[in-house]
Motif scaffolding. Structure first.
Motif, mmCIF file in Angstrom:
data_model
loop_
_atom_site.group_PDB
_atom_site.id
_atom_site.type_symbol
_atom_site.label_atom_id
_atom_site.label_comp_id
_atom_site.label_asym_id
_atom_site.label_seq_id
_atom_site.Cartn_x
_atom_site.Cartn_y
_atom_site.Cartn_z
ATOM 1 N N UNK A 90 0.709 -1.393 -0.097
ATOM 2 C CA UNK A 90 -0.024 0.210 -0.004
ATOM 3 C C UNK A 90 0.695 1.564 -0.118
ATOM 4 N N UNK A 91 1.682 1.223 -0.216
ATOM 5 C CA UNK A 91 3.649 2.586 -0.174
ATOM 6 C C UNK A 91 4.431 2.299 -1.734
ATOM 7 N N UNK A 92 4.461 3.380 -1.909
ATOM 8 C CA UNK A 92 5.238 3.600 -3.113
ATOM 9 C C UNK A 92 6.737 3.126 -2.462
ATOM 10 N N UNK A 93 7.242 1.667 -3.398
ATOM 11 C CA UNK A 93 8.269 1.129 -3.171
ATOM 12 C C UNK A 93 9.099 1.228 -4.050
ATOM 13 N N UNK A 94 10.371 2.081 -3.627
ATOM 14 C CA UNK A 94 11.333 1.696 -4.126
ATOM 15 C C UNK A 94 12.671 0.930 -4.834
ATOM 16 N N UNK A 95 12.992 0.772 -5.574
ATOM 17 C CA UNK A 95 13.596 -0.502 -5.702
ATOM 18 C C UNK A 95 15.239 0.355 -6.899
ATOM 19 N N UNK A 96 16.558 -1.040 -7.149
ATOM 20 C CA UNK A 96 17.369 -0.493 -7.846
ATOM 21 C C UNK A 96 17.374 -1.829 -8.970
ATOM 22 N N UNK A 97 17.133 -1.924 -9.862
ATOM 23 C CA UNK A 97 17.405 -2.118 -11.318
ATOM 24 C C UNK A 97 18.786 -2.289 -11.706
ATOM 25 N N UNK A 98 19.152 -3.619 -11.705
ATOM 26 C CA UNK A 98 20.269 -4.015 -12.651
ATOM 27 C C UNK A 98 19.975 -5.229 -13.582
ATOM 28 N N UNK A 99 20.617 -5.411 -14.995
ATOM 29 C CA UNK A 99 20.459 -5.821 -15.887
ATOM 30 C C UNK A 99 22.147 -6.702 -16.376
ATOM 31 N N UNK A 112 30.671 -4.513 -15.868
ATOM 32 C CA UNK A 112 30.171 -3.321 -15.166
ATOM 33 C C UNK A 112 28.719 -2.932 -14.885
ATOM 34 N N UNK A 113 27.259 -3.712 -14.883
ATOM 35 C CA UNK A 113 26.059 -3.561 -15.436
ATOM 36 C C UNK A 113 26.326 -2.337 -13.856
ATOM 37 N N UNK A 114 25.185 -1.412 -14.267
ATOM 38 C CA UNK A 114 24.679 -0.384 -13.836
ATOM 39 C C UNK A 114 23.518 -0.191 -12.837
ATOM 40 N N UNK A 115 23.348 0.570 -11.812
ATOM 41 C CA UNK A 115 21.820 -0.366 -10.739
ATOM 42 C C UNK A 115 21.427 1.540 -11.556
ATOM 43 N N UNK A 129 13.027 -0.928 -18.755
ATOM 44 C CA UNK A 129 13.730 -1.676 -19.693
ATOM 45 C C UNK A 129 15.109 -1.184 -19.771
ATOM 46 N N UNK A 130 16.026 -1.595 -20.542
ATOM 47 C CA UNK A 130 17.042 -1.370 -20.249
ATOM 48 C C UNK A 130 17.472 -2.038 -22.208
ATOM 49 N N UNK A 131 18.491 -1.368 -22.609
ATOM 50 C CA UNK A 131 19.301 -1.653 -23.857
ATOM 51 C C UNK A 131 20.961 -2.413 -23.869
ATOM 52 N N UNK A 132 21.118 -3.771 -24.411
ATOM 53 C CA UNK A 132 22.333 -4.085 -24.871
ATOM 54 C C UNK A 132 23.316 -3.349 -25.609
ATOM 55 N N UNK A 133 24.238 -3.453 -25.622
ATOM 56 C CA UNK A 133 25.380 -2.169 -26.312
ATOM 57 C C UNK A 133 26.271 -3.537 -27.288
ATOM 58 N N UNK A 134 25.451 -4.929 -27.789
ATOM 59 C CA UNK A 134 25.873 -5.809 -28.735
ATOM 60 C C UNK A 134 24.806 -5.808 -29.558
ATOM 61 N N UNK A 135 25.353 -6.450 -30.770
ATOM 62 C CA UNK A 135 24.074 -6.795 -32.084
ATOM 63 C C UNK A 135 24.436 -8.609 -31.568
ATOM 64 N N UNK A 136 24.750 -9.078 -31.146
ATOM 65 C CA UNK A 136 25.231 -10.335 -30.796
ATOM 66 C C UNK A 136 23.998 -11.271 -30.143
ATOM 67 N N UNK A 144 17.035 -7.635 -8.912
ATOM 68 C CA UNK A 144 16.051 -6.691 -8.142
ATOM 69 C C UNK A 144 16.293 -6.044 -6.756
ATOM 70 N N UNK A 145 16.481 -5.036 -5.896
ATOM 71 C CA UNK A 145 16.982 -5.345 -4.725
ATOM 72 C C UNK A 145 16.063 -4.139 -4.662
#
Length: 148
Positions: A90-99, A112-115, A129-136, A144-145
């Motif tokens: 019932x409250x806004x949840x603050x998180x950090x996400x990285x891929x 080094x993936x960034x949060x 959403x996040x993008x890769x830097x490679x085309x492979x 998620x934390x």
């Protein structure tokens, strides 16, 4: 007689407590699970956790859950990875996400993936959403934390 009954009761409670783990135990299924690709994991056990034993028996507690996740190609040939997270509180949840992206051999391709910080509104869903830097072709692991 009363003293003997009390001793047996206390001993039984102690033995029961020794065989059980509290819900906030660090011996959780998520922490010992093998590394999987193309998945979303909660690295903070307060967000979503499973335990085998405990004072209140086995069970599952979650504040956030994953509604959907996947990857899709972009027009430039890179890969977009996304996760739709649901806030059950019932409250806004603050998180950090990285891929973290992996090649076909399971080797991380990002040094080094960034949060990235995000807030999921109360009783709502939000997309990461996040993008890769490679085309492979790549595999991904979204972590998620909780943001403290």
């Amino acid at each position: 007689m009363f003293r003997t009954l009390m001793t047996v009761t206390v001993a039984g409670l102690i033995l029961t407590g020794c065989n059980s783990l509290p819900a906030d135990s660090t011996e959780l299924a998520e922490r010992t699970a093998p590394l999987e690709y193309n998945t979303v994991v909660f690295t903070d056990y307060n967000l979503s956790r499973t335990w085998n034993d405990g004072i209140r028996d086995a069970g599952r507690t979650y504040r956030l859950s994953v509604e959907n996740h996947g990857q899709r190609p972009t027009e430039t040939g890179t890969t977009e990875v996304f996760a739709v997270l649901r806030n059950h509180t019932d409250f806004d949840y603050r998180i950090e996400v990285r891929t973290q992206f992996f090649d076909d051999y399971g080797v991380p391709v990002d040094a080094r993936p960034t949060w990235q910080r995000s807030t999921i509104p109360a009783n709502s869903v939000s997309a990461y959403k996040t993008l890769s830097t490679s085309t492979q072709p790549l595999k991904y692991r979204i972590e998620v934390r909780e943001l403290n």
